[in-house]
Design a protein around this motif. Structure first.
Motif, mmCIF file in Angstrom:
data_model
loop_
_atom_site.group_PDB
_atom_site.id
_atom_site.type_symbol
_atom_site.label_atom_id
_atom_site.label_comp_id
_atom_site.label_asym_id
_atom_site.label_seq_id
_atom_site.Cartn_x
_atom_site.Cartn_y
_atom_site.Cartn_z
ATOM 1 N N GLU A 49 0.833 -1.197 0.000
ATOM 2 C CA GLU A 49 0.000 0.000 0.000
ATOM 3 C C GLU A 49 0.873 1.255 0.000
ATOM 4 O O GLU A 49 0.611 2.200 -0.751
ATOM 5 N N GLN A 56 -6.217 0.761 -4.140
ATOM 6 C CA GLN A 56 -7.548 0.987 -3.578
ATOM 7 C C GLN A 56 -8.240 -0.353 -3.414
ATOM 8 O O GLN A 56 -7.973 -1.306 -4.143
ATOM 9 N N TYR A 57 -9.152 -0.412 -2.469
ATOM 10 C CA TYR A 57 -10.026 -1.572 -2.307
ATOM 11 C C TYR A 57 -11.418 -1.122 -2.747
ATOM 12 O O TYR A 57 -11.918 -0.108 -2.262
ATOM 13 N N THR A 58 -12.022 -1.839 -3.684
ATOM 14 C CA THR A 58 -13.298 -1.393 -4.239
ATOM 15 C C THR A 58 -14.332 -2.513 -4.259
ATOM 16 O O THR A 58 -14.007 -3.688 -4.124
#
Length: 157
Positions: A49, A56-58
């Motif tokens: 990260e 990003q986490y989506t």
């Protein structure tokens, strides 16, 4: 867009592969699959990260469930041409625009747009995009059917 980082560590590549397949996978589950301590996985994920490798986490939503039935690609030619452009910045501000790419060829940009129907696309072209001063011409291609659409990258291990 983001600084360029490369990964050569096989374990990091395996972690990325597992996370890309399921972003909700826990560190404990990754550790179990890779036969590692969860604390070691957590440390590696945090480093990924920090290096902007994990951006990003989506959550991926079904556009049809949200009445976004029309997918279109708009080729945009701008008078200010290639380079740092206010045109690209203004295009990116439009809510229905999902992607803006600077391209080689006769046009300057290709823009991916999702909207409810052809009337809303026409409204967007007439009343929003037409107000961007440097746009010379647009060409629109409507998608009839999507065979494959994904965000996942191929990870070579």
């Amino acid at each position: 867009m983001h600084q360029k980082e490369h990964i050569s560590d096989k374990i990091d590549l395996e972690i990325l592969s597992l996370m890309q397949e399921n972003s909700r996978i826990s560190n404990a589950d990754i550790a179990r699959v890779l036969n590692m301590a969860p604390s070691a996985v957590l440390e590696r994920v945090k480093k990924l990260e920090q290096k902007n490798i994990i951006l990003q986490y989506t959550t991926r939503l079904n556009p049809l469930a949200l009445n976004q039935n029309l997918l279109a690609y708009v080729y945009v030619k701008a008078s200010n041409g290639i380079g740092i452009s206010n045109t690209a910045i203004e295009l990116a501000k439009i809510a229905e625009v999902q992607e803006v790419h600077q391209i080689a060829g006769d046009d300057c940009f290709i823009v991916k747009i999702r909207t409810t129907d052809s009337a809303s696309l026409l409204d967007l072209l007439r009343n929003t995009m037409s107000k961007i001063p440097d746009i010379v011409i647009t060409k629109t291609t409507l998608v009839l059917e999507t065979i494959k659409e994904q965000q996942q990258l191929v990870i070579h291990q």
